[in-house]
Design a protein around this motif. Structure first.
Motif, short mmCIF file in Angstrom:
data_model
loop_
_atom_site.label_atom_id
_atom_site.label_comp_id
_atom_site.label_asym_id
_atom_site.label_seq_id
_atom_site.Cartn_x
_atom_site.Cartn_y
_atom_site.Cartn_z
N MET A 70 0.35 -1.24 0.06
CA MET A 70 -0.04 -0.34 -0.31
C MET A 70 0.65 1.34 0.00
SD MET A 70 -2.94 1.18 2.65
CE MET A 70 -3.81 2.70 2.25
N THR A 71 1.08 2.12 -0.63
CA THR A 71 1.49 3.12 -1.34
C THR A 71 0.67 4.50 0.22
OG1 THR A 71 1.37 3.24 -3.45
CG2 THR A 71 2.20 5.28 -2.93
N THR A 72 1.86 5.14 0.49
CA THR A 72 1.11 6.45 1.77
C THR A 72 1.30 7.49 0.67
OG1 THR A 72 2.71 4.82 3.19
CG2 THR A 72 2.13 7.00 3.43
N LEU A 73 -0.50 8.18 1.32
CA LEU A 73 0.05 9.27 0.57
C LEU A 73 1.06 9.77 1.03
CD1 LEU A 73 -3.92 9.26 -0.17
CD2 LEU A 73 -2.42 8.50 -1.80
N ARG A 74 0.86 11.56 0.72
CA ARG A 74 1.88 12.56 0.45
C ARG A 74 0.62 13.57 0.38
NH1 ARG A 74 7.56 12.73 -2.28
NH2 ARG A 74 7.69 14.55 -0.23
N TRP A 75 0.36 13.92 1.71
CA TRP A 75 -0.61 15.48 1.44
C TRP A 75 0.63 16.32 2.10
CZ3 TRP A 75 -5.43 14.22 1.46
CH2 TRP A 75 -6.07 13.43 1.22
N LYS A 76 -0.87 17.82 1.49
CA LYS A 76 0.41 18.92 1.73
C LYS A 76 -0.66 19.74 1.59
CE LYS A 76 3.41 18.38 -2.35
NZ LYS A 76 4.37 19.38 -3.35
N LYS A 77 -0.63 20.86 3.41
CA LYS A 77 -1.16 22.01 3.58
C LYS A 77 -1.24 23.22 2.18
CE LYS A 77 -1.88 22.48 7.84
NZ LYS A 77 -1.26 22.45 9.24
N SER A 78 -2.32 23.65 2.11
CA SER A 78 -2.25 24.46 1.60
C SER A 78 -0.47 26.09 1.96
CB SER A 78 -3.55 25.74 1.32
OG SER A 78 -3.62 26.56 1.03
N THR A 79 -0.25 26.97 1.39
CA THR A 79 0.45 27.82 1.45
C THR A 79 -0.06 28.78 1.88
OG1 THR A 79 1.13 27.93 -0.65
CG2 THR A 79 2.69 26.79 0.23
N ARG A 80 -1.69 29.13 1.87
CA ARG A 80 -2.70 30.56 1.82
C ARG A 80 -2.92 30.00 3.49
NH1 ARG A 80 -4.16 34.09 -1.92
NH2 ARG A 80 -2.44 34.15 -3.35
N SER A 81 -2.35 28.67 4.18
CA SER A 81 -3.43 28.05 5.51
C SER A 81 -3.12 29.12 6.68
CB SER A 81 -3.06 27.02 5.73
OG SER A 81 -1.69 27.01 6.52
N ASN A 82 -3.79 29.41 7.38
CA ASN A 82 -3.94 30.57 8.67
C ASN A 82 -2.83 30.40 9.44
OD1 ASN A 82 -6.34 29.57 9.80
ND2 ASN A 82 -7.44 30.96 9.10
N GLY A 83 -3.18 29.15 9.85
CA GLY A 83 -2.43 28.78 11.20
C GLY A 83 -3.79 28.64 11.88
N GLY A 84 -5.10 28.89 11.35
CA GLY A 84 -5.66 28.68 12.92
C GLY A 84 -7.05 27.43 12.67
N GLY A 85 -5.65 26.51 11.87
CA GLY A 85 -7.13 25.18 11.83
C GLY A 85 -8.26 24.84 10.99
N ASN A 86 -8.01 26.57 10.39
CA ASN A 86 -9.08 25.99 9.52
C ASN A 86 -8.42 25.61 7.89
OD1 ASN A 86 -10.86 26.82 11.01
ND2 ASN A 86 -11.01 29.12 10.49
N CYS A 87 -7.79 24.55 7.79
CA CYS A 87 -6.67 24.60 6.60
C CYS A 87 -7.71 23.12 5.47
CB CYS A 87 -5.65 24.06 6.62
SG CYS A 87 -4.91 25.25 8.42
N VAL A 88 -7.09 22.90 4.53
CA VAL A 88 -7.28 21.94 3.51
C VAL A 88 -5.69 21.14 2.95
CG1 VAL A 88 -9.39 21.87 3.16
CG2 VAL A 88 -7.67 23.33 2.14
N GLU A 89 -6.03 19.87 2.25
CA GLU A 89 -4.93 19.38 2.50
C GLU A 89 -4.75 18.91 0.97
OE1 GLU A 89 -2.49 17.88 6.43
OE2 GLU A 89 -3.86 16.18 6.27
N VAL A 90 -3.82 18.80 0.18
CA VAL A 90 -4.09 17.52 -1.26
C VAL A 90 -3.49 16.84 -1.33
CG1 VAL A 90 -4.36 18.22 -3.58
CG2 VAL A 90 -5.03 20.28 -2.03
#
Length: 62
Positions: free
Chosen positions: A1-21
């Motif tokens: 099974m391959t582990t996905l490499r998730w990346k957080k948005s560079t525009r995330s505000n650090g307040g926890g309201n973020c998405v990963e792709v």
């Protein structure tokens, strides 16, 4: 099974309201950065391009 490499948005505000792709192949997967076990949205390349274009055009502004 391959582990996905998730990346957080560079525009995330650090307040926890973020998405990963992750892009394991011909799909783009999106999840809430606070809920790694939660639901994941999946888009094919054409859908992803349309979604990003919609964001840039302000179609989803509230």
């Amino acid at each position: 099974m391959t582990t996905l490499r998730w990346k957080k948005s560079t525009r995330s505000n650090g307040g926890g309201n973020c998405v990963e792709v992750a892009r394991p192949s011909q799909v783009v997967m999106v999840r809430d950065s606070k809920d790694h076990q939660g639901p994941v949205l999946s888009f094919d390349a054409e859908q992803w391009v349309g979604f990003v274009q919609g964001i840039r055009a302000g179609e989803f502004d509230v």
